[in-house]
Motif scaffolding. Structure first.
Motif: not given
Ligand SMILES: [Zn+2]
Length: 343
Positions: A29-33, A63-65, A125-127, A226-228, A281-283
């Motif tokens: 639920a949290h990553n980028h491409l 994909d938050l991008d 929406l990603k902030i 995000a991030h805990a 994962s965000d990685l």
């Molecule tokens: Zn991220």
């Protein structure tokens, strides 16, 4: 020998469990491409990415991008979403730089942009972290996370059913003086622009309290911290916010180091808030990184590196696994995300 060259090898004889596939299907639920965080997968063949996700046991990927311009959003929608509609969600964003030129009309304009993004296919929406740190209004004043002028954006997201994945402030140590007591000293050394020493920046808790006010004020909008929950160092505080705000969930992305160095507290937290925690994962899509997450969540392995690099990036400590019960694991891996992301 310089301290930075110190490489102590643990002599503990403990077990190492390789978890190549997760026990249950996983939604990331949290990553980028795109670039710079996602590895530029928008320029590679989609089949390669799907093979990797299959091998990692990832059924669905956020994909938050998507960004805020039609060009990036459309290119991500076309490349990922059209190619494999059931596998991806693309989130859009807010172009804060427009505030300078648009003045008072900015918030309503940004809200209208959300509608346009949703019509094109954005599903959230990603902030990004600049809100509360760098975003400025038309007068050049720093804007607080809970600034009331931004109400149209959050209300519109709620009305459109777009979940808001928000990252503010964290980690805490980025706000401390960069000296020999700073636990993120090495990381800040590699990225001096990540230091937000206060002053001149607002104190960490000023920003976090802004997040709490924001989420508490817009009960019809779903927020994901995000991030805990932007405060992995203080799960008691995150739990209080979850108690107060039924419209709030968190993801665990990029915080294995925080969660795993307080394994007793973290395990209790996962069990208490098992309906509110999303896997992320965000990685970028990375098989070894995913496997590390699975090892952390599923096993009771002790004292292992939380990074795939030799020197863990967020601080030189190791973590212990949480050996979550199956019913909790299923929720964190996918069931909670299905509800929040309306899959
Ligand atoms: Zn991220």
């Amino acid at each position: 020998m310089l301290l930075e060259n110190f490489r102590p090898q643990s002599k503990l004889v403990t077990k190492t469990t390789l978890v190549n596939q997760p026990k249950f299907p996983v939604i990331d639920a949290h990553n980028h491409l795109g670039e710079p965080f996602g590895g530029g997968w928008d320029k590679k063949p989609l089949g390669e990415l799907l093979d990797l996700l299959d091998e990692a046991g990832i059924t669905h990927y956020v994909d938050l991008d998507g960004g805020w311009g039609e060009d990036i959003l459309d290119s991500h929608l076309k490349h990922f979403k059209e190619g494999a509609p059931e596998r991806f969600q693309i989130f859009g964003g807010v172009n804060w730089s427009k505030w300078q030129t648009m003045g008072e009309a900015f918030p309503e304009w940004a809200a209208r942009r959300l509608r346009a993004q949703k019509e094109r296919g954005a599903q959230g929406l990603k902030i990004w972290k600049p809100l509360g740190l760098h975003v400025e209004d038309q007068n050049g004043r720093r804007v607080d996370v809970d600034d009331e002028r931004l109400i149209p954006i959050w209300e519109t997201a709620g009305e459109l059913g777009l979940p808001v994945l928000i990252h503010v402030a964290d980690p805490v140590a980025f706000f401390d003086p960069v000296d020999e007591t700073n636990e993120r000293w090495e990381e800040i050394g590699g990225h001096p622009d990540w230091a937000f020493t206060s002053p001149p920046f607002p104190p960490f808790m000023h920003i976090l309290n802004g997040l709490r006010n924001l989420v508490g004020r817009h009960r019809k909008t779903m927020f994901i911290g995000a991030h805990a929950g932007c405060y992995g160092e203080n799960l008691g505080w995150v739990g209080q916010m979850l108690d107060e705000c039924p419209n709030y969930s968190i993801d665990i992305s990029a915080r294995l180091g925080e969660l795993g160095r307080q394994p007793y507290t973290a395990r209790k937290f996962f069990i208490q808030y098992q309906d509110r925690i999303l896997f992320g994962s965000d990685l970028s899509p990375d098989l070894d990184a995913y496997r590390l997450y699975y090892r952390f969540l599923e096993t009771d392995d002790e004292y292992f590196n939380y990074n795939t690099s030799e020197i863990p990036g967020q601080g030189r400590w190791y973590v212990c696994g949480l050996y979550l019960p199956d019913d909790v694991l299923k929720k964190v891996y996918s069931e909670n995300a299905k509800k929040v992301l309306e899959l």
